[in-house]
Design a protein around this motif. Structure first.
Motif, short mmCIF file in Angstrom:
data_model
loop_
_atom_site.label_atom_id
_atom_site.label_comp_id
_atom_site.label_asym_id
_atom_site.label_seq_id
_atom_site.Cartn_x
_atom_site.Cartn_y
_atom_site.Cartn_z
N HIS A 134 1.87 12.61 -9.39
CA HIS A 134 1.14 13.87 -9.37
C HIS A 134 1.92 15.00 -8.69
O HIS A 134 1.38 16.06 -8.42
N ARG A 135 3.19 14.69 -8.39
CA ARG A 135 4.08 15.66 -7.76
C ARG A 135 3.49 16.26 -6.48
O ARG A 135 3.47 17.47 -6.27
N ILE A 136 3.03 15.36 -5.64
CA ILE A 136 2.45 15.73 -4.35
C ILE A 136 3.36 15.19 -3.25
O ILE A 136 3.76 14.02 -3.28
N GLU A 137 3.69 16.03 -2.30
CA GLU A 137 4.52 15.62 -1.17
C GLU A 137 3.69 14.79 -0.19
O GLU A 137 2.51 15.06 0.03
N LEU A 138 4.32 13.79 0.41
CA LEU A 138 3.64 12.95 1.39
C LEU A 138 3.06 13.78 2.53
O LEU A 138 1.98 13.48 3.04
N GLY A 139 3.74 14.84 2.90
CA GLY A 139 3.27 15.70 3.99
C GLY A 139 1.94 16.38 3.70
O GLY A 139 1.28 16.86 4.62
N ALA A 140 1.53 16.41 2.44
CA ALA A 140 0.25 17.02 2.08
C ALA A 140 -0.92 16.11 2.43
O ALA A 140 -2.06 16.57 2.54
N VAL A 141 -0.65 14.82 2.63
CA VAL A 141 -1.71 13.86 2.96
C VAL A 141 -2.07 14.04 4.43
O VAL A 141 -1.23 13.91 5.31
N LYS A 142 -3.33 14.33 4.67
CA LYS A 142 -3.80 14.55 6.04
C LYS A 142 -4.59 13.38 6.59
O LYS A 142 -4.77 13.26 7.79
N ALA A 143 -5.10 12.52 5.69
CA ALA A 143 -5.90 11.38 6.15
C ALA A 143 -5.94 10.31 5.07
O ALA A 143 -5.75 10.59 3.90
N LEU A 144 -6.18 9.09 5.53
CA LEU A 144 -6.44 7.96 4.64
C LEU A 144 -7.90 7.56 4.84
O LEU A 144 -8.43 7.66 5.94
N GLU A 166 -1.81 -0.58 9.63
CA GLU A 166 -0.38 -0.41 9.78
C GLU A 166 0.13 0.81 9.00
O GLU A 166 0.93 1.59 9.51
N LEU A 167 -0.36 0.97 7.77
CA LEU A 167 0.04 2.14 6.98
C LEU A 167 -0.37 3.43 7.67
O LEU A 167 0.42 4.37 7.77
N ALA A 168 -1.59 3.47 8.18
CA ALA A 168 -2.07 4.66 8.88
C ALA A 168 -1.18 4.95 10.10
O ALA A 168 -0.83 6.11 10.36
N ALA A 169 -0.81 3.92 10.83
CA ALA A 169 0.05 4.10 12.01
C ALA A 169 1.43 4.62 11.59
O ALA A 169 1.99 5.51 12.23
N GLN A 170 1.98 4.07 10.50
CA GLN A 170 3.29 4.51 10.01
C GLN A 170 3.27 5.99 9.64
O GLN A 170 4.24 6.71 9.89
N LEU A 171 2.17 6.42 9.05
CA LEU A 171 2.07 7.81 8.58
C LEU A 171 1.53 8.75 9.66
O LEU A 171 1.49 9.95 9.44
N ALA A 172 1.16 8.18 10.78
CA ALA A 172 0.60 8.95 11.91
C ALA A 172 -0.56 9.80 11.47
O ALA A 172 -0.68 10.95 11.70
N LEU A 218 0.83 -1.21 0.00
CA LEU A 218 0.00 0.00 0.00
C LEU A 218 0.87 1.26 0.00
O LEU A 218 0.58 2.23 -0.71
N ARG A 219 1.94 1.24 0.78
CA ARG A 219 2.85 2.39 0.85
C ARG A 219 3.52 2.62 -0.49
O ARG A 219 3.64 3.77 -0.94
N ALA A 220 3.96 1.56 -1.15
CA ALA A 220 4.60 1.69 -2.46
C ALA A 220 3.64 2.29 -3.47
O ALA A 220 4.02 3.17 -4.26
N LEU A 221 2.39 1.85 -3.46
CA LEU A 221 1.40 2.39 -4.38
C LEU A 221 1.07 3.84 -4.06
O LEU A 221 0.90 4.67 -4.96
N LEU A 222 0.97 4.15 -2.77
CA LEU A 222 0.73 5.54 -2.37
C LEU A 222 1.87 6.43 -2.83
O LEU A 222 1.64 7.49 -3.43
N ASP A 223 3.10 6.01 -2.58
CA ASP A 223 4.27 6.79 -2.99
C ASP A 223 4.29 6.99 -4.50
O ASP A 223 4.58 8.09 -4.99
N GLN A 224 3.97 5.95 -5.25
CA GLN A 224 3.96 6.02 -6.70
C GLN A 224 2.91 7.02 -7.19
O GLN A 224 3.17 7.83 -8.08
N ALA A 225 1.71 6.97 -6.62
CA ALA A 225 0.65 7.89 -7.02
C ALA A 225 1.01 9.34 -6.68
O ALA A 225 0.80 10.24 -7.50
#
Length: 66
Positions: free
Chosen positions: A36-46, A60-66, A25-32
């Motif tokens: 789209h040239r979006i920083e991970l820090g812009a993600v506020k929720a899953l 687990e992914l949600a916990a990793q990303l806090a 899931l993390r690999a797919l999220l990072d790829q997406a």
């Protein structure tokens, strides 16, 4: 009236098959995000459907990303 210049809230919707590992899931999220040239820090929720609320990979992914 002025517009707030704060960055928009980005919520990422995720779907997966049962048993999908957080690493996939993390690999797919990072790829997406990269596509789209979006920083991970812009993600506020899953988000996902309520039937997946107990899915270990999503939790687990949600916990990793806090």
């Amino acid at each position: 009236m002025t517009r707030d210049s704060a960055a928009p809230t980005l919520v990422v919707g995720l779907g997966c098959q049962r048993g999908c590992p957080a690493s996939t899931l993390r690999a797919l999220l990072d790829q997406a995000l990269q596509a789209h040239r979006i920083e991970l820090g812009a993600v506020k929720a899953l988000a996902s459907i309520d039937l997946k609320r107990d899915e270990p990979g999503l939790q687990e992914l949600a916990a990793q990303l806090a």
